[in-house]
Design a protein around this motif. Sequence first.
Motif, PDB file in Angstrom:
ATOM      1  N   CYS A  52       0.822  -1.160   0.014  1.00 49.59           N
ATOM      2  CA  CYS A  52      -0.052  -0.118   0.029  1.00 49.59           C
ATOM      3  C   CYS A  52       0.727   1.146   0.113  1.00 49.59           C
ATOM      4  CB  CYS A  52      -1.056   0.081   1.430  1.00 49.59           C
ATOM      5  SG  CYS A  52      -1.778   1.614   1.283  1.00 49.59           S
ATOM      6  N   TYR A  53       0.419   2.126  -1.007  1.00 49.07           N
ATOM      7  CA  TYR A  53       1.382   3.635  -0.899  1.00 49.07           C
ATOM      8  C   TYR A  53       1.184   4.357   0.499  1.00 49.07           C
ATOM      9  CZ  TYR A  53       3.474   7.512  -2.851  1.00 49.07           C
ATOM     10  OH  TYR A  53       4.432   8.549  -3.175  1.00 49.07           O
ATOM     11  N   THR A  54      -0.095   4.248   0.745  1.00 47.26           N
ATOM     12  CA  THR A  54      -0.280   5.082   1.894  1.00 47.26           C
ATOM     13  C   THR A  54       0.327   4.657   3.285  1.00 47.26           C
ATOM     14  OG1 THR A  54      -2.463   5.462   0.781  1.00 47.26           O
ATOM     15  CG2 THR A  54      -2.341   6.511   3.064  1.00 47.26           C
TER      16      THR A  54
HETATM   17 MO   LIG Z   1      -3.377   1.422  -0.602  1.00 43.38          MO
END
Ligand SMILES: [Mo]
Length: 164
Positions: A52-54
């Motif tokens: 996940c980037y976040t």
């Molecule tokens: Mo994400």
Amino acid sequence: MDLAHPTAPPAHAADASATLRLTGSVLRPLTLSLDALRAYPAVTSAPFDLRCYTTQRFIRTIEPYRGVLLTELLGDAGLRCEAHGDFKRMVFVASGHDGYAVPFTWHELFNTPVGKQVIVAYECGGAPLAEEDGAPVLFSGADLVPAPRHVKRLARIDVRVLAP
Ligand SMILES: [Mo]
Ligand SMILES: Nc1nc2c(c(=O)[nH]1)N[C@H]1C(S)=C(S)[C@@H](COP(=O)(O)O)O[C@H]1N2
């Protein structure tokens, strides 16, 4: 019941939601079922770690995907360029059944190595993916963090030409 407006035939929800539409600035809008996707030339990705980037959280390792290149589908639909050089301002918005959407540009798909790894997948680790598994899945194999451009239940690719 209004006899002049008979009720619509029952919606085949499962069939309808697993179809992918190519819309917008194309010569031939397409509606493709999972089986229709299987009829195109197939490519296989390398396995990769989904993150996940976040949150930067590791999600899971994805076994090799098999599917069709997004550029192949766009070639079949045909890009519609009304003015000279329109393709240079063209973007592709890929969205899932839930509205989750990610963009690509003509340049990155057709003018960088990124496009060689953007796959619309219907198989993973040698096993077919069903709609419940998220098929068709779009993913961008060259991304440094693949989760954002990893769209489950891809429903639409909309081709747009940005205003100058
Ligand atoms: Mo994400
Ligand atoms: N259709 C759809 N695909 C999506 C998302 C979403 O909300 N809808 N979220 C993305 C993000 S931000 C992440 S981190 C991963 C999460 O994958 P998972 O739900 O399989 O764990 O899916 C990606 N693909």
